[in-house]
Write a protein that holds these residues in place. Structure first.
Motif, PDB file in Angstrom:
ATOM      1  N   HIS A   1      34.880  69.986  43.822  1.00  0.00           N
ATOM      2  CA  HIS A   1      34.111  69.062  44.667  1.00  0.00           C
ATOM      3  C   HIS A   1      34.187  67.661  44.071  1.00  0.00           C
ATOM      4  CE1 HIS A   1      30.862  69.070  41.764  1.00  0.00           C
ATOM      5  NE2 HIS A   1      30.691  70.375  41.877  1.00  0.00           N
TER       6      HIS A   1
ATOM      7  N   THR B   1      35.423  62.793  37.297  1.00  0.00           N
ATOM      8  CA  THR B   1      35.849  62.791  35.900  1.00  0.00           C
ATOM      9  C   THR B   1      37.353  62.553  35.810  1.00  0.00           C
ATOM     10  OG1 THR B   1      34.225  64.556  35.674  1.00  0.00           O
ATOM     11  CG2 THR B   1      35.542  64.033  33.735  1.00  0.00           C
TER      12      THR B   1
ATOM     13  N   TRP C   1      33.858  79.188  25.357  1.00  0.00           N
ATOM     14  CA  TRP C   1      33.887  77.767  24.984  1.00  0.00           C
ATOM     15  C   TRP C   1      34.842  77.498  23.824  1.00  0.00           C
ATOM     16  CZ3 TRP C   1      32.926  73.276  27.103  1.00  0.00           C
ATOM     17  CH2 TRP C   1      32.101  73.241  28.233  1.00  0.00           C
TER      18      TRP C   1
ATOM     19  N   TYR D   1      42.670  71.370  24.396  1.00  0.00           N
ATOM     20  CA  TYR D   1      43.072  70.001  24.060  1.00  0.00           C
ATOM     21  C   TYR D   1      44.151  69.992  22.971  1.00  0.00           C
ATOM     22  CZ  TYR D   1      38.585  69.072  26.421  1.00  0.00           C
ATOM     23  OH  TYR D   1      37.542  69.021  27.314  1.00  0.00           O
TER      24      TYR D   1
ATOM     25  N   TRP E   1      25.801  61.824  36.561  1.00  0.00           N
ATOM     26  CA  TRP E   1      25.848  62.873  37.579  1.00  0.00           C
ATOM     27  C   TRP E   1      25.778  62.286  38.982  1.00  0.00           C
ATOM     28  CZ3 TRP E   1      27.696  66.789  35.516  1.00  0.00           C
ATOM     29  CH2 TRP E   1      27.618  68.048  36.113  1.00  0.00           C
ATOM     30  N   TRP E   2      26.557  62.802  39.892  1.00  0.00           N
ATOM     31  CA  TRP E   2      26.505  62.346  41.283  1.00  0.00           C
ATOM     32  C   TRP E   2      25.541  63.188  42.099  1.00  0.00           C
ATOM     33  CZ3 TRP E   2      28.427  58.082  43.528  1.00  0.00           C
ATOM     34  CH2 TRP E   2      29.358  57.352  42.800  1.00  0.00           C
TER      35      TRP E   2
HETATM   36  O1  ME8 Z   1      31.863  72.886  32.378  1.00  0.00           O
HETATM   37  N1  ME8 Z   1      28.608  64.714  39.015  1.00  0.00           N
HETATM   38  O2  ME8 Z   1      33.563  73.307  33.858  1.00  0.00           O
HETATM   39  P1  ME8 Z   1      32.898  72.885  35.243  1.00  0.00           P
HETATM   40  C1  ME8 Z   1      29.488  64.303  38.085  1.00  0.00           C
HETATM   41  N2  ME8 Z   1      34.825  74.754  32.108  1.00  0.00           N
HETATM   42  N3  ME8 Z   1      30.350  65.126  37.464  1.00  0.00           N
HETATM   43  C2  ME8 Z   1      30.350  66.420  37.794  1.00  0.00           C
HETATM   44  C3  ME8 Z   1      29.451  66.925  38.776  1.00  0.00           C
HETATM   45  C4  ME8 Z   1      28.556  66.005  39.393  1.00  0.00           C
HETATM   46  N4  ME8 Z   1      27.680  66.364  40.331  1.00  0.00           N
HETATM   47  N5  ME8 Z   1      29.691  68.248  38.876  1.00  0.00           N
HETATM   48  C5  ME8 Z   1      30.690  68.552  38.016  1.00  0.00           C
HETATM   49  C6  ME8 Z   1      32.967  73.335  32.650  1.00  0.00           C
HETATM   50  N6  ME8 Z   1      31.100  67.455  37.364  1.00  0.00           N
HETATM   51  C7  ME8 Z   1      33.837  73.909  31.561  1.00  0.00           C
HETATM   52  C8  ME8 Z   1      34.471  72.766  30.777  1.00  0.00           C
HETATM   53  S1  ME8 Z   1      36.036  71.818  28.844  1.00  0.00           S
HETATM   54  C9  ME8 Z   1      36.694  72.397  27.429  1.00  0.00           C
HETATM   55  C10 ME8 Z   1      35.341  73.193  29.637  1.00  0.00           C
HETATM   56  C11 ME8 Z   1      32.202  67.368  36.377  1.00  0.00           C
HETATM   57  O3  ME8 Z   1      33.850  73.340  36.288  1.00  0.00           O
HETATM   58  C12 ME8 Z   1      31.737  66.859  35.030  1.00  0.00           C
HETATM   59  O4  ME8 Z   1      32.845  66.355  34.330  1.00  0.00           O
HETATM   60  O5  ME8 Z   1      31.496  73.335  35.319  1.00  0.00           O
HETATM   61  C13 ME8 Z   1      31.288  68.129  34.355  1.00  0.00           C
HETATM   62  O6  ME8 Z   1      31.222  67.995  32.948  1.00  0.00           O
HETATM   63  C14 ME8 Z   1      32.375  69.063  34.770  1.00  0.00           C
HETATM   64  O7  ME8 Z   1      32.679  68.682  36.133  1.00  0.00           O
HETATM   65  C15 ME8 Z   1      31.950  70.532  34.685  1.00  0.00           C
HETATM   66  O8  ME8 Z   1      32.987  71.303  35.212  1.00  0.00           O
END
Ligand code: ME8
Length: 520
Positions: free
Chosen positions: A26, A32, A236, A243, A300-301
């Protein structure tokens, strides 16, 4: 040159989080990756060798449950959803150099190697975990962090429900790293951005760290622990290792690894800062690997003032805004509207204001009226300048100084400030046109008109070059209109002036106004 310790040719490695494939992407995920894309494009135009990584996080209980809920095998499920993240790069013009999936062999190999290094260093021991676990966040929680809901269930601070877990587990000696982490933060003040988040992380670490459970035994979808395959690595530990994998780890002698590690920046949302700013540097320090230079947690959005959620039915898929407003427009809006680091609201009204004011009226109109006057009044070619007045010089000085003004903003991920600085020059150029009134000079002084239009063409050229990292269509179209050669569109091309007599193409508006359709 921006100053500082690196030169412009220094490699630059920027990463997004790898996204869970439990559901489709989404607008939050796109945000990001967009921020990282702007950084990657900026650094490339600035002459640096860039690696820009994104990808998907495919193991763990959450993904396994989502696969089962759809009656699918986890591998087939992740193969399918992962594509939906990969495809975003086409629709959003993301220029990532690699797309990693944690189910790839290269990654399994890297994780096992990192595990062995930690085990060999005495950083991992076998015990038993008895405590709370939030599958949605894939996170362990202490009792003191939880609240009890009206339904009697317990919830983590993120709102995720927690389950009681009791199982044999390997532990990482996180508690032993408390002081060294604090020393590391002190010695590297830029490691965590923005500043307020750095303080939060430091007080969390000062509050004391417990050893971290790093393996699970009650499900199978993950990377088996070397020499003890009943245990699956904590997702995690697996995910963060991506990376390293992408630059060739464990082959630490590889050219890519030596060029790009430590990463310049891990961009993340504020929800996952703790994993990146506490656990990750602790794992790396314990394994004798240098931590990344910086982790930045953005905000956060929300949508029209509300949290995005499936139950509210207001989740914005990544294609709708692009179809509705245009790609340049959406990219610009997301980075301009909200001071990067703060939370932001995706509102139709705010979007339309940005499109019609900043893009159509300010930048679009400046380019369109300048180039049209040249096309009509100068035989379709860039006029030659005569002597510059003080006003001309002030205008040129502003645009010439722009890159040096925005470099430090980009270095600290202040996208909105960089765009503000660019739009200051746009506004100055619009005032310059109004004051110089080249349309009036057409009748009184065509030499002076030529000078003014030359200055404007040069300003438009430089603005188009400098806005390319943010918007991938309009600036390129402007450079096409002035026939700027393809190999002279990087920031080095800001240092040489537009040559007179160059033929231009018939100008066409590149930033149209957004007109509300009937009935809205
Ligand atoms: O956490 N506003 O993955 P994830 C802004 N797999 N950014 C947002 C958002 C919002 N409403 N919703 C999601 C994970 N994001 C792990 C990460 S990394 C080694 C592993 C973005 O699919 C934001 O960057 O839940 C958030 O940190 C990320 O999506 C979380 O993605």
């Amino acid at each position: 040159m921006s100053g500082g310790e690196h030169t412009e040719t220094t490699p630059y490695y920027v990463t997004t989080p790898i996204y869970y494939v439990n559901d489709n992407p989404h607008i939050g995920h796109v945000y990001t990756t967009l921020a990282c894309d702007v950084l990657a494009r900026f650094m490339r135009l600035d002459g640096r060798r860039v690696k820009f990584l994104t990808g998907t996080d495919e193991h763990g209980q959450k993904v396994e449950r989502s696969a089962r809920a759809r009656g699918m095998d986890p591998q087939a499920f992740t193969d399918s959803i992962s594509q939906n993240f990969r495809k975003l790069s086409n629709a959003w013009d993301f220029s990532n150099d690699d797309f990693i999936r944690t189910t790839e062999d290269r990654h399994v190999r890297a994780c096992k190697d990192l595990w062995r290094r930690l085990a060999d260093a005495g950083q991992i021991y076998l015990d038993k975990y008895a405590g709370w676990y939030a599958v949605r966040d894939e996170a362990f929680h202490g009792e003191d962090e939880l609240t009890t809901g009206a339904d009697g269930n317990k919830y983590a601070p993120s709102g995720a429900q927690v389950d009681w877990v009791e199982e044999p587990s390997y532990f990482f000696r996180l508690s032993a790293w408390q002081d060294r982490l604090l020393e590391f933060y002190e010695a590297n003040p830029d490691f965590i951005g923005p500043e307020a988040r750095r303080n939060e992380v430091m007080s969390f670490v000062r509050g004391g760290l417990r050893d971290l459970s790093v393996s699970r035994t009650t499900f199978a979808w993950g990377i088996p622990v070397p020499d003890d395959p009943d245990h699956i690595m904590y997702v995690w530990l697996d995910a963060l290792t991506n990376y390293l994998t992408a630059v060739g780890y464990p082959d630490t002698n590889a050219e890519e690894y030596r060029a790009f590690w430590p990463a310049n920046l891990h961009m993340v949302g504020k929800d996952i800062l703790r994993f990146h700013a506490v656990y990750w540097p602790a794992f790396l320090l314990a394994a004798g690997i240098e931590p990344p230079h910086r982790v930045y947690a953005h905000g956060w959005w929300t949508v029209e003032g509300q949290k995005m959620s499936k139950s509210l039915g207001n989740v914005i898929d990544p294609y709708t805004p692009v179809d509705t407003y245009g790609l340049d427009q959406t990219r610009y809006f997301m980075l301009r509207e909200v001071p990067f680091g703060n939370d932001g609201d995706f509102s139709h009204r705010a979007m339309v204001n940005r499109i019609n004011n900043d893009l159509a009226n300010d930048f679009g109109n400046l380019a369109q009226r300048s180039l049209s006057m040249i096309y009509k009044n100068c035989g379709g070619a860039i006029p030659g300048p005569d002597a510059y007045t003080e006003a001309d010089r002030a205008m040129l000085d502003s645009v010439d100084g722009l890159l040096a003004r925005i470099r430090p903003e980009i270095e600290r991920q202040a996208f909105n400030r960089a765009l503000e600085a660019i739009w200051d020059v746009v506004a100055q150029a619009n005032r310059y046109v109004d004051e110089m009134a080249p349309w009036a000079l057409r009748k009184t002084d065509t030499v002076r008109m030529g000078t003014v239009l030359y200055v404007l063409a040069e300003v438009v050229r430089q603005l188009a070059i400098i806005t390319q990292p943010f918007m991938t269509k309009g600036p390129a179209a402007l450079l096409d209109q002035i026939q700027q050669p393809q190999d002279a569109r990087d920031f080095a091309a800001l240092a040489t002036r537009l040559e007179p007599d160059r033929a231009i193409r018939k100008p066409q508006g590149v930033f149209p106004r957004y007109v509300e359709s009937e009935g809205l």
